[in-house]
Design a protein around this motif. Structure first.
Motif, PDB file in Angstrom:
ATOM      1  N   HIS A 306       0.829  -1.201   0.000  1.00 38.66           N
ATOM      2  CA  HIS A 306       0.000   0.000   0.000  1.00 38.66           C
ATOM      3  C   HIS A 306       0.868   1.258   0.000  1.00 38.66           C
ATOM      4  N   ILE A 321      -5.602   4.346  -4.991  1.00 35.51           N
ATOM      5  CA  ILE A 321      -4.671   3.224  -5.073  1.00 35.51           C
ATOM      6  C   ILE A 321      -4.889   2.399  -6.342  1.00 35.51           C
ATOM      7  N   ASP A 322      -6.144   2.214  -6.743  1.00 38.46           N
ATOM      8  CA  ASP A 322      -6.387   1.381  -7.932  1.00 38.46           C
ATOM      9  C   ASP A 322      -5.784   2.026  -9.171  1.00 38.46           C
ATOM     10  N   VAL A 325      -1.967   1.008  -9.071  1.00 45.95           N
ATOM     11  CA  VAL A 325      -1.646  -0.401  -9.358  1.00 45.95           C
ATOM     12  C   VAL A 325      -2.071  -0.801 -10.767  1.00 45.95           C
ATOM     13  N   PHE A 365      -5.764  -4.564  -4.558  1.00 47.76           N
ATOM     14  CA  PHE A 365      -5.358  -3.173  -4.767  1.00 47.76           C
ATOM     15  C   PHE A 365      -6.038  -2.583  -5.993  1.00 47.76           C
TER      16      PHE A 365
END
Length: 499
Positions: A306, A321-322, A325, A365
């Motif tokens: 994270h 976050i998505d 990633v 994630f």
């Protein structure tokens, strides 16, 4: 469809729309006091407990939620107005939402308003467990000295004002003193925070405080209080206004603070409860003799992952976050970091398929419905870094392994702490050490290694020439080329080494 405020009075009608508690909440005894009733507790321990209350007839495990800080006024008022009820919205991987009302929190107290009431509740005979989500920084641990920080102004206050404490240590000391004076049975203090050996940490820090605040209580605690270690896991982003609106528009339920989370959940606990415990294993918790391998895996892979995504993504300009990633270069970098630098430090993990676990993390994630905000992940990095990333660095240095990817992440944090991303947009630095971080980050613009001098975070890492060299080169590369170019370069280097 009529809009209904979430409370006991409207629960019967709400039950026609979504899942609600079928157990009689008024019959529950408060067997657990939980300090820190934020989103994670409500998506995790309170959820497990709610599920168990549906499964069995035990009435001993209702939760009393304690809001410890002035900052917690909003959540306390929300729970008070909603009779402790809230909606859990699980954002599934297929894009659907599972919604249910959680009823395990049957009492709620605001510590700054009435410290004595909280102390008395903790000292109550019916309370068997006190659980904690007070964040990594709440344990008052100094990474440099490896000891309790008695210079903390709130700790100084508690030592001088024992009956009106501000910290968890002041409250626990007063409550345990009352339990001793009243000849009550022992109690379990269970940390639910992301700290390796969280039970050991809670015990060590509490006994450090008690040794100065109430020395005669130390031996009683050692004989009558247990501190099981536990590993907890469920991604729980901050609730957004859109989540509240979605719930209202799709169910007609007016919930001032629902909780959103991913479908995955995990809770691995050492079975060391001196006064009994709920049968959480009936609803998916795992009780083990030694939790250390599981928590090290989770802290070093999920929590560190994270932070890697957050710090790199923040500089690139991502908000969630998505987004980070799902950038293929950053995704590959994280995968390489987990494979090359973390996995060698984990040792044997019986019953765990590490390849599958790491793959599942990338999927989690990347859940586009979660929208875990990067500024949440990057908040309080000064408390997270020593727990999530520093152990990997130290272990790899000791074994002469790779530290280049961790060095890049550390350099990214130094640049992030200046407060501006690569596009010139401001970054909101949310950290207890914000002033120190920004001061060192500004100095680091002319001498990068200056940032490593924050010994409460890095310990003596700034004396390790191997790491300082790798970090300094990474810092200069980010400044000259940008984060993504640096990530691609390391990805290519790793790909060539495998060829």
């Amino acid at each position: 469809m009529e809009n209904l405020k979430l409370n006991n009075k409207n629960l019967a009608v709400i039950a026609e729309r979504i899942t609600t508690p079928t157990y009689k909440r008024n019959d529950l005894k408060t067997g657990i006091v939980h300090v820190g009733i934020g989103g994670f507790h409500r998506a995790h321990e309170a959820f497990y407990t709610d599920q168990l209350l549906h499964e069995e007839s035990s009435k001993d495990w209702g939760i009393c939620g304690v809001a410890l800080l002035d900052f917690d006024t909003k959540i306390y008022n929300t729970l008070k107005e909603q009779d402790g009820l809230y909606t859990l919205i699980i954002k599934e991987l297929d894009g659907s939402y599972t919604k249910q009302v959680i009823g395990a929190i049957v009492e709620y107290l605001f510590a700054p308003e009435n410290p004595k009431q909280v102390i008395e509740k903790m000292a109550s005979e019916e309370v068997k467990i006190i659980t904690l989500t007070i964040t990594e920084g709440g344990y008052n641990y100094n990474e440099a000295t490896k000891q309790f920080d008695f210079t903390n102004p709130d700790i100084i206050h508690d030592l001088e004002n024992s009956e009106a404490p501000k910290t968890i240590f002041g409250y626990l000391t007063q409550a345990l003193q009352l339990r001793k004076e009243r000849s009550l049975k022992g109690i379990t203090i269970q940390s639910c925070d992301n700290i390796q050996g969280n039970g050991h940490m809670a015990k060590k820090m509490l006994l450090s405080y008690v040794a100065k605040a109430a020395p005669s209580l130390v031996s009683w605690i050692e004989s009558n209080v247990s501190f099981p270690n536990a590993m907890v896991d469920r991604i729980t982003p901050v609730t957004s206004p859109e989540d509240i609106t979605y719930l209202k528009e799709n169910t007609g339920i007016e919930d001032a603070w629902p909780v959103v989370c991913e479908p995955f959940k995990q809770w691995v606990i050492e079975d060391d409860f001196i006064a009994g415990r709920p049968a959480w294993e009936k609803v998916g918790a795992q009780f083990v003799e030694d939790v250390v391998p599981y928590e090290k895996m989770k802290l070093s892979l999920l929590n560190a992952g994270h932070s890697v995504l957050g710090l790199l993504g923040a500089l690139v300009g991502y908000n969630a976050i998505d987004e980070a990633v799902n950038n293929p270069n950053i995704r590959t970098f994280l995968n390489n970091y987990m494979d090359v630098e973390v996995t060698p430090t984990l040792g044997d993990l019986e019953g765990i398929n590490l390849h599958d676990y790491k793959h599942s993390l990338l999927e989690r994630f990347g859940n586009i419905n979660i929208k875990d905000q990067i500024d949440r992940i990057c908040s309080e990095t000064s408390a997270k870094f020593p727990i999530f990333i520093l152990p990997t660095i130290n272990s790899q240095l000791e074994d002469k392994g790779s530290i280049q990817m961790a060095a890049l992440v550390t350099a990214a944090w130094a640049i992030y702490s200046i407060g501006v991303d690569e596009n010139g947009n401001s970054l909101a630095i949310k950290d207890a050490l914000k002033i120190t971080l920004q001061s060192k980050a500004i100095e680091a613009q002319t001498k990068p290694a200056t940032f490593l001098e924050i010994d409460s975070v890095f310990g003596d890492l700034n004396t390790n020439n191997t790491f300082v060299k790798a970090y300094t080169e990474a810092y200069q590369d980010i400044v000259n080329k940008g984060v993504e170019a640096c990530v691609i370069a390391l990805n290519n280097k790793y790909a060539k080494s495998k060829a």
